[in-house]
Scaffold this motif. Structure first.
Motif, PDB file in Angstrom:
ATOM      1  N   GLN A 265     -24.268  77.122 -19.066  1.00  0.00           N
ATOM      2  CA  GLN A 265     -25.460  76.972 -19.900  1.00  0.00           C
ATOM      3  C   GLN A 265     -25.109  76.530 -21.326  1.00  0.00           C
ATOM      4  O   GLN A 265     -25.925  75.943 -22.028  1.00  0.00           O
ATOM      5  CB  GLN A 265     -26.228  78.301 -20.005  1.00  0.00           C
ATOM      6  N   ILE A 266     -23.896  76.832 -21.738  1.00  0.00           N
ATOM      7  CA  ILE A 266     -23.504  76.653 -23.141  1.00  0.00           C
ATOM      8  C   ILE A 266     -23.267  75.180 -23.495  1.00  0.00           C
ATOM      9  O   ILE A 266     -22.521  74.479 -22.819  1.00  0.00           O
ATOM     10  CB  ILE A 266     -22.252  77.485 -23.463  1.00  0.00           C
TER      11      ILE A 266
ATOM     12  N   LYS B  37     -20.503  76.493 -28.871  1.00  0.00           N
ATOM     13  CA  LYS B  37     -20.268  77.883 -29.236  1.00  0.00           C
ATOM     14  C   LYS B  37     -19.066  77.977 -30.161  1.00  0.00           C
ATOM     15  O   LYS B  37     -18.035  77.335 -29.942  1.00  0.00           O
ATOM     16  CB  LYS B  37     -20.012  78.724 -27.974  1.00  0.00           C
TER      17      LYS B  37
ATOM     18  N   TYR C 107     -27.430  77.003 -26.295  1.00  0.00           N
ATOM     19  CA  TYR C 107     -27.366  76.968 -24.835  1.00  0.00           C
ATOM     20  C   TYR C 107     -28.718  76.595 -24.224  1.00  0.00           C
ATOM     21  O   TYR C 107     -29.770  76.744 -24.856  1.00  0.00           O
ATOM     22  CB  TYR C 107     -26.892  78.315 -24.278  1.00  0.00           C
TER      23      TYR C 107
END
Length: 205
Positions: free
Chosen positions: A144-145, A148, A155
């Motif tokens: 999903q990311i 980061k 995300y």
């Protein structure tokens, strides 16, 4: 043929020329004015989002000014600002939309609320200096990311929602947020506080 000649004659007239120039000016204004064009054209909103994500990835961090520009231009709306805290209904509304737990006990002030059909966000003040003290980013699966680092995460929540969460220092907040008077009347409110933001973006509106 006669109709074509008549049209050419009209265009060459002073009135016809002024009408065409007026239409061109309005068209160019709609296309190149970020706030208006993003409201009218989905591809423009996508370009604004892509530019923000690209800048974030290339720089390795969320630039506070770039974020502020993105939020304002992606889906233009109005801000609700309060030095003494936002109404509970505004906070709970976005909490439900985000559906992401955070450490509410660490929040000293909910000071800014922004919501449009395409984007909603909460800006908060906290003395915490690490994002891990405010959220558990491990709850987001790796696939999903989008981006980061130690103080931010972006995300995909689902097929249409994108979530942006970050914690920036007080000095970084001052680069973008002009709602507070950091050196005078709001010094006691903002001193020692960091900027915690949670944003949800509709990517297919």
């Amino acid at each position: 043929m006669f109709k074509i000649q008549k049209a050419i004659k009209w265009i060459k007239s002073d009135f016809g020329f002024l009408v065409i120039v007026f239409i061109l000016v309005i068209s160019l204004f709609l296309i190149f004015s970020p706030k208006i064009s993003s409201e009218l054209f989905a591809f423009k909103r996508q370009a604004i989002l892509n530019d923000f994500l690209s800048n974030t990835k290339s720089s390795g961090k969320i630039d506070p000014q770039k974020y502020w520009e993105f939020r304002e231009f992606y889906s233009p709306g109005s801000f609700i600002f309060s030095r003494t805290g936002l109404p509970e209904n505004k906070i709970s509304y976005l909490d439900k939309k985000l559906d992401f737990a955070y450490n509410k006990k660490a929040i000293d002030d909910y000071f800014l609320y922004f919501s449009t059909p395409g984007l909603s966000s909460l800006d908060m003040l906290t003395k915490k200096t690490g994002l891990n003290l405010l959220i558990d980013s491990n709850k987001v699966s790796a696939n999903q990311i989008i981006f980061k680092n130690e103080n931010s995460i972006i995300y995909k929540k689902d097929k249409q929602d994108l979530v942006i969460i970050f914690l920036l220092s007080n000095s970084e907040m001052q680069k973008a947020n002009g709602f507070f008077d950091y050196k005078d009347k709001d010094k006691t409110i903002t001193q020692g506080e960091n900027w915690f933001n949670m944003t949800i973006v509709k990517t297919n509106n």
